[in-house]
Design an enzyme around this catalytic site. Structure first.
Site, mmCIF file in Angstrom:
data_model
loop_
_atom_site.group_PDB
_atom_site.id
_atom_site.type_symbol
_atom_site.label_atom_id
_atom_site.label_comp_id
_atom_site.label_asym_id
_atom_site.label_seq_id
_atom_site.Cartn_x
_atom_site.Cartn_y
_atom_site.Cartn_z
ATOM 1 N N HIS A 166 27.089 4.727 41.833
ATOM 2 C CA HIS A 166 25.524 4.471 41.889
ATOM 3 C C HIS A 166 25.073 5.026 40.744
ATOM 4 O O HIS A 166 24.108 6.033 40.757
ATOM 5 C CB HIS A 166 25.374 5.187 43.184
ATOM 6 C CG HIS A 166 23.992 5.021 43.963
ATOM 7 N ND1 HIS A 166 22.885 4.829 43.187
ATOM 8 C CD2 HIS A 166 23.926 4.902 45.193
ATOM 9 C CE1 HIS A 166 21.839 4.486 44.075
ATOM 10 N NE2 HIS A 166 22.573 4.462 45.210
ATOM 11 N N GLU A 270 24.498 -0.814 39.200
ATOM 12 C CA GLU A 270 25.726 -0.089 40.162
ATOM 13 C C GLU A 270 26.756 -1.144 40.387
ATOM 14 O O GLU A 270 27.007 -1.856 41.142
ATOM 15 C CB GLU A 270 25.262 0.421 41.392
ATOM 16 C CG GLU A 270 24.029 1.335 41.681
ATOM 17 C CD GLU A 270 23.436 1.527 43.063
ATOM 18 O OE1 GLU A 270 24.451 1.561 44.016
ATOM 19 O OE2 GLU A 270 22.198 1.373 43.198
#
Length: 312
Positions: A166, A270
């Site tokens: 992330h 991500e």
């Protein structure tokens, strides 16, 4: 030997971290044992390349807002598991028995961490695993993250998971940023009930909130920051998808650990495995790798010039 130190922070509410550098100089990287999370990556000029919110909380039970949280064993919210899984909310250990480095890997310094499930984890996700994470810097300051997840169940049962790095990038101004490499890709739009669309246009630019999962994406993606004349290049392996997220103004005001105006200076891109869960039988191992580099870039007619990093 890696140039690695594990330091206790003065605030006992914080967890220790490992600082990785090359010969004691920049570039540098900080990976925290809490969450196995990279929270700093600086180039040779000492510029911070990752975004961490000024309101980030560096203690349990929540994840740290910024850097590179690890989403495992799920991305998103499903079933009884907490959002984006529990790996980013656990205390990892330094791995005393890491796998060997590949020959001629170009890695100069690194840290190896490991996460195994606790008895409490097994109650909410009843599968035994070993998650080994290597965070490394190359000679030019490129950042490498390699995740190895092994099924260590003794009951013969496979398990499935989804995954994402992330990654929060620090940008000058979100309105001055574009992404190349995702044009013509199909995506699920999380702001529209996960409906499937096909990306139009030559590149992604940002004018409002975005939360999309791009599917079967190429192994290389470029984030171009026009104001800083800097391009982030993402190279990924074992991670077919890519999530793009920015909360924009209205959503930012609802996030407690995020400043109202900080959306202007961050962008999440991500590398992920979301659409098709990964399934491992006992003894099987999955590997997902991310390489990040930050290169100077100049522009001609809106295109990268002269390196064409997407095709290099």
């Amino acid at each position: 030997m890696p140039n690695l130190s594990t330091l206790a922070l003065p605030n006992l509410k914080n967890y220790p971290y490992c600082k990785i550098n090359i010969y004691g100089l920049v570039p540098t990287c900080i990976v925290r044992l809490y969450g196995g999370q990279v929270t700093s990556w600086k180039n040779e000029q000492g510029d911070e390349l990752l975004f961490v919110s000024s309101k980030a909380v560096f203690k349990s039970p929540g994840a740290i807002r910024g850097g590179i949280p690890i989403c495992f064993p799920q991305f998103g919210t499903h079933g009884n598991l907490e959002k984006h899984g529990f790996a980013r909310n656990r205390l990892w250990l330094v791995d005393d028995n890491p796998p060997p480095l590949p020959v001629n890997s170009g890695i100069k310094t690194y840290a190896d961490l490991i996460l195994k499930p606790s008895e409490e984890d097994l109650k909410i996700w009843p599968h035994r695993f070993e998650f080994r994470l290597r965070v490394a810097l190359g000679p030019k300051g490129d950042l490498f993250l390699t995740s190895r997840i092994r099924n260590t169940n003794t009951d013969g049962k496979p398990f499935s998971f989804t995954f994402a790095y992330h990654t929060y990038f620090s940008v000058s101004d979100i309105s001055e940023v574009r992404i190349e490499g995702l044009e013509t890709m199909d995506y699920f739009d999380n702001l529209k009930g996960k409906e499937r669309f096909t990306e139009q246009g030559d590149a992604l630019v940002f004018e409002s909130e975005i939360d999309k999962v791009y599917l079967d994406t190429p192994p290389k993606i470029a984030i171009i920051d026009h104001e800083k004349k800097r391009t982030f290049v993402l190279r990924k392996d074992g991670l077919p998808d890519a999530v793009v997220w920015n909360p924009w103004e209205r959503r930012s005001k609802t996030i407690l650990d995020f400043g109202d105006e900080e959306y202007k200076h961050m962008l999440c891109v991500e590398p992920a495995a979301v659409e098709k869960p990964i399934t491992l039988k006992p003894g099987e191992e999955w590997k997902g790798r991310l390489e990040l580099s930050a290169v100077p870039s100049s522009y001609y007619s809106g295109q990268l010039d002269p390196d064409k990093v997407l095709h290099g």
